[in-house]
Design an enzyme around this catalytic site. Sequence first.
Site, PDB file in Angstrom:
ATOM      1  NE  ARG A 280      -2.495  -0.980   3.333  1.00  0.00           N
ATOM      2  CZ  ARG A 280      -1.916  -0.270   4.280  1.00  0.00           C
ATOM      3  NH1 ARG A 280      -1.923   1.045   4.244  1.00  0.00           N
ATOM      4  NH2 ARG A 280      -1.333  -0.877   5.299  1.00  0.00           N
ATOM      5  CE  LYS A 425      -6.356  -3.663   4.947  1.00  0.00           C
ATOM      6  NZ  LYS A 425      -7.072  -4.513   5.907  1.00  0.00           N
ATOM      7  CG  HIS A 444      -7.615  -3.671  10.365  1.00  0.00           C
ATOM      8  ND1 HIS A 444      -6.257  -3.554  10.493  1.00  0.00           N
ATOM      9  CD2 HIS A 444      -7.797  -4.255   9.155  1.00  0.00           C
ATOM     10  CE1 HIS A 444      -5.657  -4.026   9.418  1.00  0.00           C
ATOM     11  NE2 HIS A 444      -6.572  -4.462   8.600  1.00  0.00           N
ATOM     12  CB  SER A 462      -1.338  -4.982   7.012  1.00  0.00           C
ATOM     13  OG  SER A 462      -2.440  -4.118   6.860  1.00  0.00           O
ATOM     14  CE  LYS A 466      -6.203  -7.775   9.891  1.00  0.00           C
ATOM     15  NZ  LYS A 466      -4.811  -7.404   9.704  1.00  0.00           N
ATOM     16  CB  THR A 467      -5.239 -13.941   7.121  1.00  0.00           C
ATOM     17  OG1 THR A 467      -5.538 -12.619   6.729  1.00  0.00           O
ATOM     18  CG2 THR A 467      -5.820 -14.916   6.114  1.00  0.00           C
ATOM     19  CG  ASP A 481      -8.222  -7.545   6.616  1.00  0.00           C
ATOM     20  OD1 ASP A 481      -7.442  -7.445   7.565  1.00  0.00           O
ATOM     21  OD2 ASP A 481      -8.196  -6.782   5.641  1.00  0.00           O
ATOM     22  NE  ARG A 546      -0.851  -8.892   1.590  1.00  0.00           N
ATOM     23  CZ  ARG A 546      -1.506  -8.531   2.680  1.00  0.00           C
ATOM     24  NH1 ARG A 546      -2.602  -9.168   3.045  1.00  0.00           N
ATOM     25  NH2 ARG A 546      -1.082  -7.539   3.418  1.00  0.00           N
TER      26      ARG A 546
HETATM   27  N1  ADP Z   1       3.513 -16.294  15.758  1.00  0.00           N
HETATM   28  C1  ADP Z   1       2.883 -15.943  14.640  1.00  0.00           C
HETATM   29  N2  ADP Z   1       1.570 -15.626  14.654  1.00  0.00           N
HETATM   30  C2  ADP Z   1       0.934 -15.234  13.538  1.00  0.00           C
HETATM   31  N3  ADP Z   1       1.525 -15.170  12.322  1.00  0.00           N
HETATM   32  C3  ADP Z   1       2.820 -15.493  12.231  1.00  0.00           C
HETATM   33  C4  ADP Z   1       3.552 -15.880  13.383  1.00  0.00           C
HETATM   34  N4  ADP Z   1       4.816 -16.135  12.994  1.00  0.00           N
HETATM   35  C5  ADP Z   1       4.884 -15.916  11.687  1.00  0.00           C
HETATM   36  N5  ADP Z   1       3.690 -15.533  11.200  1.00  0.00           N
HETATM   37  C6  ADP Z   1       3.420 -15.182   9.790  1.00  0.00           C
HETATM   38  O1  ADP Z   1       2.997 -13.819   9.742  1.00  0.00           O
HETATM   39  C7  ADP Z   1       2.104 -13.628   8.658  1.00  0.00           C
HETATM   40  C8  ADP Z   1       0.796 -13.072   9.154  1.00  0.00           C
HETATM   41  O2  ADP Z   1       0.051 -12.680   8.021  1.00  0.00           O
HETATM   42  P1  ADP Z   1      -1.522 -12.591   7.959  1.00  0.00           P
HETATM   43  O3  ADP Z   1      -2.119 -13.629   8.836  1.00  0.00           O
HETATM   44  O4  ADP Z   1      -1.924 -12.583   6.519  1.00  0.00           O
HETATM   45  O5  ADP Z   1      -1.715 -11.149   8.561  1.00  0.00           O
HETATM   46  P2  ADP Z   1      -2.964 -10.184   8.494  1.00  0.00           P
HETATM   47  O6  ADP Z   1      -4.153 -11.002   8.134  1.00  0.00           O
HETATM   48  O7  ADP Z   1      -3.043  -9.616   9.865  1.00  0.00           O
HETATM   49  O8  ADP Z   1      -2.624  -9.168   7.481  1.00  0.00           O
HETATM   50  C9  ADP Z   1       1.891 -14.975   8.000  1.00  0.00           C
HETATM   51  O9  ADP Z   1       2.767 -15.074   6.920  1.00  0.00           O
HETATM   52  C10 ADP Z   1       2.277 -15.948   9.141  1.00  0.00           C
HETATM   53  O10 ADP Z   1       2.728 -17.197   8.663  1.00  0.00           O
HETATM   54  C1  PEP Z   2      -4.268  -5.602   2.482  1.00  0.00           C
HETATM   55  C2  PEP Z   2      -3.718  -5.081   3.516  1.00  0.00           C
HETATM   56  O1  PEP Z   2      -4.003  -5.385   4.800  1.00  0.00           O
HETATM   57  P1  PEP Z   2      -4.158  -6.809   5.504  1.00  0.00           P
HETATM   58  O2  PEP Z   2      -2.798  -7.404   5.551  1.00  0.00           O
HETATM   59  O3  PEP Z   2      -4.664  -6.457   6.844  1.00  0.00           O
HETATM   60  O4  PEP Z   2      -5.072  -7.631   4.679  1.00  0.00           O
HETATM   61  C3  PEP Z   2      -2.774  -3.998   3.365  1.00  0.00           C
HETATM   62  O5  PEP Z   2      -2.403  -3.438   4.392  1.00  0.00           O
HETATM   63  O6  PEP Z   2      -2.395  -3.686   2.242  1.00  0.00           O
END
Ligand code: ADP
Ligand code: PEP
Length: 764
Positions: A280, A425, A444, A462, A466-467, A481, A546
């Site tokens: 972003r 977003k 969020h 981000s 979360k995911t 998200d 992604r």
């Molecule tokens: N202890 C942990 N808890 C959560 N995620 C972790 C951890 N260690 C490494 N990761 C990595 O961090 C990233 C978190 O990304 P994601 O879940 O997509 O974040 P968000 O949804 O918040 O944007 C993933 O690639 C995950 O494998």
């Molecule tokens: C898509 C985004 O957020 P998130 O990782 O929370 O999905 C982003 O910050 O560009």
Amino acid sequence: MRFESVLHRFTRVAGAASVSLHGRLVVRAARSSGLSGNHIHSYSSSPSCGYRLSHQLGKSRQELSLLTWESEVVGSSLGTPREATCGWWVPNREGRGQSDGRMATTAALARVSSQAAWVKSACGAVADDCRHDCTSSSSLAPRVSMPIRLESRGSQKLASSSSPIFSERKHFVQGSRAIRSTTLPIRSFPEHGCRRSMGARCEAPQSTASRDPPAARAAETLEKAKEAAHIPYVAKMSNKNILRNLSVAELYEQAIGDEDDNFIVSSGALATLSGEKTGRSPKDKRVVKDEEHQHDLWWGKGSPNIAMDQYTFMANRETAVAYLNSLDKVYVNDMFIGWDPEFRVKVRIVASRAYHSLFMHNMCIRPTQEELDNFGEPDFVIYNAGKFPVNRLTPGMTSATSVDIDLRRMEMVILGTQYAGEMKKGLFSLMNYMMPKRGVLSLHSGCNMSADGDVSLFFGLSGTGKTTLSTDPNRLLIGDDEHCWSDNGIFNIEGGCYAKCIDLSKEGEPDIYNAIRFGAVLENVVFDPHTREVDFTDGSITENTRASYPINYIHNAKVPCVGPHPKNVILLTCDAFGVLPPVSKLTLEQTMYHFISGYTAKVAGTEVGVTEPEATFSSCFGAAFIMWHPTKYASMLAERMQRHGAQAWLVNTGWTGGSYGEGHRMKLSHTRAIIDAIHDGSLKDVACTTIPIFNLQAPVACKGVPPEILNPVNQWKDKDAYHATLKKLGQLFSNNFEKFEVYEAGGETRRIDDRILKAGPQLK
Ligand SMILES: Nc1ncnc2c1ncn2[C@@H]1O[C@H](COP(=O)(O)OP(=O)(O)O)[C@@H](O)[C@H]1O
Ligand SMILES: C=C(OP(=O)(O)O)C(=O)O
């Protein structure tokens, strides 16, 4: 291959190479240099090298092919090259100063244009005068470029452009267009019906404003705004080839047929490149500051909202619409956001790239055919012209990128970035405005639910988990998200997920891994050119790789994505200092303090320019997307948590055993075990140790986690360093919070509740 070494190799082969103002590679080939397109081509066109190279140069592979071409022209004896008269897309137009104006020639254009189908796809648009060249100059068929292009994806397309297969294919595409394509206006603004009522449910469009007071008001306000801002007219979409609501298969065909940057990988997902921007661009996110909204929105220190006036918005909108109108075709999606029918918002996305259309098809809620038939006017429109730069000379523009929201017009304009996350977003920012206005808290956060209806929220900036953590084989996924908490309970805003997939493995995250199949979009991943197996460990394009997929690709998704009031509120902090415990139990005041502070880290790649974890304070764990002052969201959260008896937790998914660079990231298996323990209730009454300064209560035992990990000091070899770092972090919290002690919101000066202030780190 690094950019510099690419440049070096070109320089060696071609005699001279430089980067133009816009980062384009300009190759100067002396007639005697012996440069053949093959040299460049060999770097630019194989799926493995060209795909990555095109990213490294910030160019599409087609543009690299154009460079091939131009070097051919200059290197040949076609006579004195003449300056190109045709539009902005000619690669070396900006490179003129560096290439003596000899690079772009009418002859080159003629050659390019003689392969119109290819060129249109290559350049996105061809100016009218080029089209003219196209017919008049086919005799100038390229001498050496043909065989070159025959080797590549682009070349296949070029070769086939004159073959019967191609025409058949074209026929087919046109056939499908005949069904889908339409020349209806994108939006009948400002005359259209129900759009103005800020998220109120839209009925069928009304023909006269008088029947719909909000619309009449909106039209009137706009007229006034136009007068005030001297906006002479509003550009309309007039592209004659609008491909509306294509199916996934159709979008695959469009993506692969039109661009060289799209590939089907072995799992069936569509891999694509987002160009120069792979994260972003928060410094380019602007919101129109108008009379109607200026007191609602958060401005100033810490706020993500960069104010813009409506005239500038309209100027950028004009650029975007003109660009979209100039294209061979544009893609339009009519979608919903918000799973609760009471709060559903109708959105229309107008985009130049099929992948953007597929992305939004995945990320929004997909209407049924019947809902599409009755869609009427959208509440909000996104004009994604991200392939085209913003005019830097427009006052207020600070780069070639601008992502602009106008709440009065209910429109968003994207210029100069193709990163798909901007669209999702952007819609989240919209909901972050609209929902609190209607008394609904936007969050969020990810969200999941046990079989017996216990809902958990996972707040996090981000890339902080979360995911990953809301996707749990033992629980139903409501969303990964963006959610809202209304009096009815929780609902997801989106219809899909957007997972970070760096280091993704089938064993570690089977649900996400298995969701990356036909229909999913993979952004900026690297794969084997032959087997098309994705290498998820390869971050050479970006760390922010992604995957976007519809939520129903997760086998235990809860569709419709709604649930009862949450029981657990989990604040995910990615602590790059490595001093916060893996889990602590929060009081309500601490929850408010930490929610408003939003201490975490920006992880590499999620924002342009962030190359390693960077400690940050991001209010509400998503400051980049909030519209009102953070305290508005915080007080709504506190009120709901109290009313529904929810317990909050602070979970550190970041570093332990030392700060980033020394310690290591918390093991995902440990974080998962902690989340399991929160859910099975075993952490609720467990004994805790107190973490100094922060006064956080860290459980001493948790099934599946070695006890020594639960108190972070145990993990640091140098205990003094731990305490010093903890103190330093406490000071950063305190400095950051100063701006919330007394603040401006809703047009008045307010003071934060003392109890919240005292719930932060105590340094004395
Ligand atoms: N202890 C942990 N808890 C959560 N995620 C972790 C951890 N260690 C490494 N990761 C990595 O961090 C990233 C978190 O990304 P994601 O879940 O997509 O974040 P968000 O949804 O918040 O944007 C993933 O690639 C995950 O494998
Ligand atoms: C898509 C985004 O957020 P998130 O990782 O929370 O999905 C982003 O910050 O560009």
